[in-house]
Design an enzyme around this catalytic site. Structure first.
Site, mmCIF file in Angstrom:
data_model
loop_
_atom_site.group_PDB
_atom_site.id
_atom_site.type_symbol
_atom_site.label_atom_id
_atom_site.label_comp_id
_atom_site.label_asym_id
_atom_site.label_seq_id
_atom_site.Cartn_x
_atom_site.Cartn_y
_atom_site.Cartn_z
ATOM 1 N N ASP A 12 51.539 30.236 32.639
ATOM 2 C CA ASP A 12 51.688 28.790 32.402
ATOM 3 C C ASP A 12 51.474 27.970 33.670
ATOM 4 O O ASP A 12 52.060 26.909 33.847
ATOM 5 C CB ASP A 12 53.076 28.453 31.822
ATOM 6 N N HIS A 40 46.659 28.595 26.328
ATOM 7 C CA HIS A 40 46.119 27.703 27.341
ATOM 8 C C HIS A 40 46.004 26.329 26.708
ATOM 9 O O HIS A 40 45.442 26.195 25.621
ATOM 10 C CB HIS A 40 44.715 28.127 27.757
HETATM 11 P P1 GDP Z 1 48.051 28.139 31.313
HETATM 12 O O1 GDP Z 1 48.455 29.129 30.278
HETATM 13 O O2 GDP Z 1 48.138 28.698 32.705
HETATM 14 O O3 GDP Z 1 46.743 27.487 31.046
HETATM 15 O O4 GDP Z 1 49.130 26.991 31.290
HETATM 16 P P2 GDP Z 1 49.695 26.196 30.026
HETATM 17 O O5 GDP Z 1 48.593 25.609 29.284
HETATM 18 O O6 GDP Z 1 50.683 27.017 29.305
HETATM 19 O O7 GDP Z 1 50.588 25.103 30.760
HETATM 20 C C1 GDP Z 1 50.089 24.168 31.572
HETATM 21 C C2 GDP Z 1 50.457 22.802 30.993
HETATM 22 O O8 GDP Z 1 50.456 21.860 32.001
HETATM 23 C C3 GDP Z 1 49.462 22.292 29.978
HETATM 24 O O9 GDP Z 1 50.121 21.486 29.057
HETATM 25 C C4 GDP Z 1 48.488 21.478 30.824
HETATM 26 O O10 GDP Z 1 47.840 20.452 30.095
HETATM 27 C C5 GDP Z 1 49.425 20.913 31.821
HETATM 28 N N1 GDP Z 1 48.884 20.708 33.151
HETATM 29 C C6 GDP Z 1 48.028 21.486 33.851
HETATM 30 N N2 GDP Z 1 47.883 21.014 35.094
HETATM 31 C C7 GDP Z 1 48.693 19.923 35.192
HETATM 32 C C8 GDP Z 1 49.014 19.013 36.242
HETATM 33 O O11 GDP Z 1 48.536 19.117 37.363
HETATM 34 N N3 GDP Z 1 49.908 18.020 35.940
HETATM 35 C C9 GDP Z 1 50.478 17.867 34.727
HETATM 36 N N4 GDP Z 1 51.337 16.879 34.540
HETATM 37 N N5 GDP Z 1 50.192 18.714 33.722
HETATM 38 C C10 GDP Z 1 49.322 19.725 33.955
#
Ligand code: GDP
Length: 424
Positions: A12, A40
């Site tokens: 995440d 994701h």
């Molecule tokens: P992944 O599995 O590593 O892709 O991560 P997730 O999708 O589970 O969680 C990342 C969450 O944070 C998602 O809702 C993204 O849209 C959000 N996100 C990613 N980068 C950023 C950031 O720099 N700032 C904010 N506020 N949200 C982010």
């Protein structure tokens, strides 16, 4: 050019967003491990997408997406995920989606066994996502799983199904006292969900080798993070596959090729889903504040994530496991709520200060050693270049870079595709 994008922490970290952004420069995006147990989240001009099985490059029409040999694929879930994306106008065809003939099929009885085991464990449960991942990987290594390529030889497939169902019922009925599974339902499942996928199945190793020879740029996308790797993570609170960059060429189908670059995605604070030791964990109001600020609820399950300050000890270990040449620090904007930001800089183990990530069994005895740094306490979500970032934010980045001995090339300051600041 072969690049991997992997998680440094517990998952995440925002890998999906970075793959979505960086895939612009790539021709192929390839998932190489795991199944539909993580999500994701990608937000771009076309809307919000939650991807469990499909690589994040699926949202770019010109990118070819590959589900590699190291994956476990729930074919019903894949059909539904493809359906949801198509409804939003995403084009999916054998031209832009290729599934490895060696990828393993997650069956409904794997999901069933995952649930039965979690129920049996009751309060000792591991916090499985109940998507059948551990049971299907176990069967893979028992050599009693079905692979995608078998869908082309139904005679053999159905004969094997008979043997495997017989064997599986020893556990389903004998072990868990559940109603038996039938050969008919297994065959029906292949017909309903396997048949329509046949046109996407191929030797992805051959495809990727040819693409590499032709000079195409290939990106490998990991699911979960280093601390969830089956070998190097916090075992047994890990996933059941290899989440590390070094496994990417193997899981994708090109064990003969070497990575050119490993990009690690690391969060500006810590989050963790499920059970197991989480040394820097915040509790109570402190946790609630950070969880609410970061919207920390699982993309696949909706479960509230455990949260804490950035952990230098665990992250340094993650960076080492991933061999990260570059690091992207995500969700820096979330820390804007703080006037002062805590960082876990070491662990205290039985009265001794340690800096190296220990063997997982002693993590429960470790206490976080916290240091406080000055926060910026203002909105940075609109910043798009280094000069716009407050000095305190630059200092925080420099602090982490030094503490973790890493090279932070980007910071992410929002969920949208363009909400990043390129530092170098
Ligand atoms: P992944 O599995 O590593 O892709 O991560 P997730 O999708 O589970 O969680 C990342 C969450 O944070 C998602 O809702 C993204 O849209 C959000 N996100 C990613 N980068 C950023 C950031 O720099 N700032 C904010 N506020 N949200 C982010």
């Amino acid at each position: 050019m072969l690049t991997s994008i992997c998680g440094i922490n517990w998952g995440d970290e925002g890998k999906g967003k970075m793959v979505d952004l960086l895939s612009e420069e790539y021709d192929i995006v390839c998932r190489y491990q795991g199944g539909n147990n993580a999500g994701h989240t990608v937000i771009n001009e076309r809307g919000k997408f939650i991807l469990n099985l499909l690589p994040s490059g699926i949202l770019r029409e010109e990118v070819v997406n590959v589900l590699g040999a190291g994956m476990v694929v729930d074919i019903k879930h894949l059909a539904e995920e493809m359906g949801r994306l198509r409804e939003k106008g995403v084009k999916i065809s054998p031209q832009n989606l290729k599934i490895s003939d060696k990828a393993v099929i997650t069956m409904p009885y794997h999901v069933l066994l995952d649930c039965l085991e979690e129920e049996r464990l009751a309060d000792k449960k591991f916090g499985s996502t109940r998507r059948g991942i551990a049971p299907v990987y176990a069967d893979k290594f028992m050599k009693k799983a079905f692979r995608m390529g078998e869908l082309f030889n139904t005679e053999l497939l159905y004969a094997r199904a008979k043997e495997i169902v017989e064997w599986k019922n020893l556990t389903v009925v004998g072990g868990y006292d559940h109603a038996p599974i039938s050969v008919e339902e297994v065959v029906e499942y292949f017909k309903t969900y396997g048949e329509p996928l046949k046109e996407y199945i191929c030797d992805t190793g051959l495809y990727l080798n040819e693409a590499n020879k032709a000079g195409k740029k290939i990106m490998f996308e990991a699911q979960l993070g280093a601390l969830r790797d089956i070998d190097y993570g916090i075992y047994p609170y890990t996933s059941s596959s290899s989440t590390i960059a070094a496994y990417a060429p193997i899981g994708a189908g090109v064990p003969n090729l070497k990575l050119d670059k490993s990009i690690g995605v690391m969060k500006a604070y810590s989050t963790c889903v499920g059970e197991g030791p989480f040394t820097a964990e915040y509790f109570g109001e402190k946790a609630e504040e950070l969880r609410a600020a970061g919207g920390e609820y699982g993309a696949a399950t909706g479960r509230p994530r455990r949260v804490g300050p950035f952990d230098v000890v665990a992250s340094s270990y993650g960076i080492r496991c991933q061999g990260a040449d570059e690091v992207v620090l995500t969700k820096l904007d979330i820390l804007s709520v703080y006037e002062e930001i805590e960082v876990c800089v070491a662990y205290e183990l039985d009265g001794e200060i340690i800096h190296e990530f220990p063997y997982p069994d002693v993590l429960n005895r470790c206490k976080p050693v916290l240091e406080t740094v000055k926060g910026w306490h203002c909105d940075i979500s609109k910043c798009r270049n280094k000069e716009e970032l407050p000095q305190e934010a630059l200092d925080y980045i420099a602090f982490i870079e030094k503490a973790c001995e890493c090279n932070i090339t980007y910071v992410a300051v929002g969920a949208e595709r363009d909400a990043v600041v390129k530092l170098k």
